[in-house]
Design an enzyme around this catalytic site. Structure first.
Site, mmCIF file in Angstrom:
data_model
loop_
_atom_site.group_PDB
_atom_site.id
_atom_site.type_symbol
_atom_site.label_atom_id
_atom_site.label_comp_id
_atom_site.label_asym_id
_atom_site.label_seq_id
_atom_site.Cartn_x
_atom_site.Cartn_y
_atom_site.Cartn_z
ATOM 1 C CB SER A 1 -0.929 -0.010 1.218
ATOM 2 O OG SER A 1 -0.200 -0.254 2.399
ATOM 3 C CD GLU B 1 0.656 7.611 5.341
ATOM 4 O OE1 GLU B 1 0.503 6.534 5.949
ATOM 5 O OE2 GLU B 1 1.149 8.620 5.871
ATOM 6 C CG ASP C 1 1.381 13.562 16.498
ATOM 7 O OD1 ASP C 1 1.479 12.726 17.410
ATOM 8 O OD2 ASP C 1 1.862 13.397 15.360
ATOM 9 C CG PHE D 1 9.995 12.315 8.625
ATOM 10 C CD1 PHE D 1 8.790 12.967 8.805
ATOM 11 C CD2 PHE D 1 10.518 12.250 7.348
ATOM 12 C CE1 PHE D 1 8.124 13.561 7.742
ATOM 13 C CE2 PHE D 1 9.869 12.835 6.280
ATOM 14 C CZ PHE D 1 8.670 13.492 6.484
ATOM 15 C CG HIS E 1 1.266 1.861 4.801
ATOM 16 N ND1 HIS E 1 0.109 1.968 4.064
ATOM 17 C CD2 HIS E 1 1.452 3.092 5.356
ATOM 18 C CE1 HIS E 1 -0.379 3.199 4.180
ATOM 19 N NE2 HIS E 1 0.424 3.900 4.951
HETATM 20 C C1 LIG Z 1 0.324 4.470 9.937
HETATM 21 C C2 LIG Z 1 0.170 5.825 10.602
HETATM 22 C C3 LIG Z 1 -0.560 6.828 9.975
HETATM 23 C C4 LIG Z 1 -0.724 8.090 10.564
HETATM 24 N N1 LIG Z 1 -1.456 9.039 9.916
HETATM 25 C C5 LIG Z 1 -1.668 10.250 10.501
HETATM 26 C C6 LIG Z 1 -2.493 11.243 9.874
HETATM 27 O O1 LIG Z 1 -3.030 11.024 8.786
HETATM 28 N N2 LIG Z 1 -2.679 12.428 10.511
HETATM 29 C C7 LIG Z 1 -2.106 12.701 11.738
HETATM 30 O O2 LIG Z 1 -2.321 13.798 12.278
HETATM 31 N N3 LIG Z 1 -1.335 11.762 12.373
HETATM 32 C C8 LIG Z 1 -1.092 10.562 11.783
HETATM 33 N N4 LIG Z 1 -0.320 9.611 12.418
HETATM 34 C C9 LIG Z 1 0.338 9.960 13.689
HETATM 35 C C10 LIG Z 1 -0.566 9.666 14.926
HETATM 36 O O3 LIG Z 1 -1.700 10.508 14.895
HETATM 37 C C11 LIG Z 1 0.282 9.918 16.178
HETATM 38 O O4 LIG Z 1 1.290 8.962 16.286
HETATM 39 C C12 LIG Z 1 -0.499 10.092 17.475
HETATM 40 O O5 LIG Z 1 0.398 10.646 18.455
HETATM 41 C C13 LIG Z 1 -1.040 8.798 18.073
HETATM 42 O O6 LIG Z 1 -2.094 8.325 17.380
HETATM 43 P P1 LIG Z 1 -2.723 6.878 17.766
HETATM 44 O O7 LIG Z 1 -3.911 6.692 16.932
HETATM 45 O O8 LIG Z 1 -1.679 5.835 17.739
HETATM 46 O O9 LIG Z 1 -3.160 7.182 19.297
HETATM 47 P P2 LIG Z 1 -3.547 6.269 20.521
HETATM 48 O O10 LIG Z 1 -3.661 4.848 20.164
HETATM 49 O O11 LIG Z 1 -4.708 6.916 21.191
HETATM 50 O O12 LIG Z 1 -2.248 6.406 21.455
HETATM 51 C C14 LIG Z 1 -1.730 7.687 21.793
HETATM 52 C C15 LIG Z 1 -0.929 7.569 23.080
HETATM 53 O O13 LIG Z 1 -1.809 7.367 24.189
HETATM 54 C C16 LIG Z 1 -1.541 6.126 24.822
HETATM 55 N N5 LIG Z 1 -2.868 5.568 25.140
HETATM 56 C C17 LIG Z 1 -3.747 5.000 24.274
HETATM 57 N N6 LIG Z 1 -4.875 4.657 24.903
HETATM 58 C C18 LIG Z 1 -4.711 5.047 26.210
HETATM 59 C C19 LIG Z 1 -5.534 4.978 27.358
HETATM 60 N N7 LIG Z 1 -6.775 4.469 27.299
HETATM 61 N N8 LIG Z 1 -5.041 5.483 28.546
HETATM 62 C C20 LIG Z 1 -3.807 6.015 28.606
HETATM 63 N N9 LIG Z 1 -2.975 6.103 27.528
HETATM 64 C C21 LIG Z 1 -3.440 5.613 26.356
HETATM 65 C C22 LIG Z 1 -0.752 5.304 23.836
HETATM 66 O O14 LIG Z 1 0.084 4.352 24.468
HETATM 67 C C23 LIG Z 1 0.043 6.399 23.125
HETATM 68 O O15 LIG Z 1 1.151 6.791 23.894
HETATM 69 C C24 LIG Z 1 -0.117 8.349 11.840
HETATM 70 C C25 LIG Z 1 0.628 7.338 12.474
HETATM 71 C C26 LIG Z 1 0.778 6.088 11.881
HETATM 72 C C27 LIG Z 1 1.595 5.027 12.576
#
Ligand SMILES: Cc1cc2nc3c(=O)[nH]c(=O)nc-3n(C[C@H](O)[C@H](O)[C@H](O)COP(=O)(O)OP(=O)(O)OC[C@H]3O[C@@H](n4cnc5c(N)ncnc54)[C@H](O)[C@@H]3O)c2cc1C
Length: 291
Positions: free
Chosen positions: A15, A17, A109, A218, A268
């Site tokens: 895939s 991105e 973020d 990055f 990916h």
């Molecule tokens: C493949 C990929 C694509 C991405 N695409 C984008 C994009 O399009 N746009 C963008 O803005 N960002 C993007 N990101 C970055 C991403 O948004 C960041 O890494 C963000 O900081 C975390 O997102 P997450 O969905 O993993 O968050 P989560 O899974 O919510 O985790 C965030 C943090 O909180 C902690 N956590 C999770 N659940 C809990 C809980 N219940 N209690 C306490 N702590 C918890 C986790 O351990 C982690 O440290 C991408 C990242 C990846 C790997």
């Protein structure tokens, strides 16, 4: 078509991105890249969601166009940043109504200048909550993010994996990892995830290091590490962009070959809207991938 109807069934997925460009020239470059990468026959492509929701409309339009006009299976990224649940519901309705069936559900973020993520009132604090909301809104196939070297805001990798498991248990169908340069990190992460009972396919995030300053930027943001020998090699070539490019493609190709030999569910590629390096790597691999 849902990505989980085709991923994790034996053949690795491939895939690409993309991100929504800011200018017309950027869109022209993107469509050129998509055209060249289409020839690789990707399993799907994805479109990012700008930090702070800044590309909201562009993401929705671009992913719809790729899916409906270019006829490439597509996935929209979506984050919780700056949105209430109602707003996210509206975006999901728009995506569903334009034929998109795949969403990568992310927390996002913290906006620039903030070190901690603060949930919007009436919104979501973590991606696992978004995953549940997406699942209840429409029958999307939901991807979630995973971190082979741990998420930078979670110092305990076991805790981080527990959070990943919650995303999968809430409806995540597959995992795409953050970029990494050392496959050992990926294998450790995959083994630990399987031991914890995470059965969803885990797709490896690949970004060739084509520019030393850019790749350092990055990794400082996402918490990945460059193995010391690769870093020393790249720094020694810094004044020679062609040599850096060639070394980056070579490392990523070897990484992908090793991942495929070790049964990875998918590759990916973070393309940064450029096709040349990704085409070169994919041609060198020539894997019989799920398309
Ligand atoms: C493949 C990929 C694509 C991405 N695409 C984008 C994009 O399009 N746009 C963008 O803005 N960002 C993007 N990101 C970055 C991403 O948004 C960041 O890494 C963000 O900081 C975390 O997102 P997450 O969905 O993993 O968050 P989560 O899974 O919510 O985790 C965030 C943090 O909180 C902690 N956590 C999770 N659940 C809990 C809980 N219940 N209690 C306490 N702590 C918890 C986790 O351990 C982690 O440290 C991408 C990242 C990846 C790997």
């Amino acid at each position: 078509m849902r990505i989980d109807e085709i991923i994790g069934l034996g053949k690795p997925a491939v895939s690409f991105e993309f991100f929504p460009p800011k200018s017309d020239a950027g869109f022209a470059q993107l469509y050129q890249a998509i055209n060249e990468l289409h020839a690789i026959n990707p399993t799907y492509v994805s479109v990012t969601y700008g930090a702070g929701g800044s590309t909201r409309q562009k993401t929705v339009e671009l992913v719809g166009r790729i899916q409906n006009e270019l006829k490439i299976r597509s996935m929209a990224h979506l984050t919780c940043v700056g949105h209430t649940a109602d707003e996210i519901g509206g975006i999901l309705d728009e995506l569903w109504n334009s034929g998109i069936r795949n969403v990568l559900a992310l927390r996002g973020d913290p906006p620039a200048g903030q070190s901690q993520f603060v949930a919007t009132e009436g919104g979501f604090a973590y991606a696992d909550q978004l995953v549940r909301f997406v699942r209840e809104r429409h029958p999307f196939c939901i991807g979630v993010a995973g971190y082979p070297e741990g998420h930078p805001q979670c110092l305990n990798k076991t805790r981080d994996l527990e959070h990943l498991k919650r995303k999968v248990d809430n409806g995540g169908c597959f995992v795409i990892t953050q970029l990494f340069f050392d496959n050992v990190e990926f294998y450790r992460f995959r083994d630990a995830a399987r031991e914890m009972g995470i059965k969803a396919p885990i797709v490896a995030g690949i970004m060739p290091s084509l520019n030393v300053a850019q790749i350092k930027r990055f990794i400082s943001m996402c918490g990945a590490k460059i193995p010391q020998p690769l870093l020393v090699r790249l720094e020694a070539m810094e004044g020679d962009p062609e040599a850096v490019y060639a070394a980056g493609v070579e490392h990523a190709t070897r990484q992908c070959q090793d991942l495929l030999a070790n049964g990875v569910d998918g590759l990916h590629f973070y393309t940064l809207n450029k096709s040349k390096a990704t085409v070169q790597i994919c041609k060198a691999l020539n894997p019989p991938h799920a398309a």
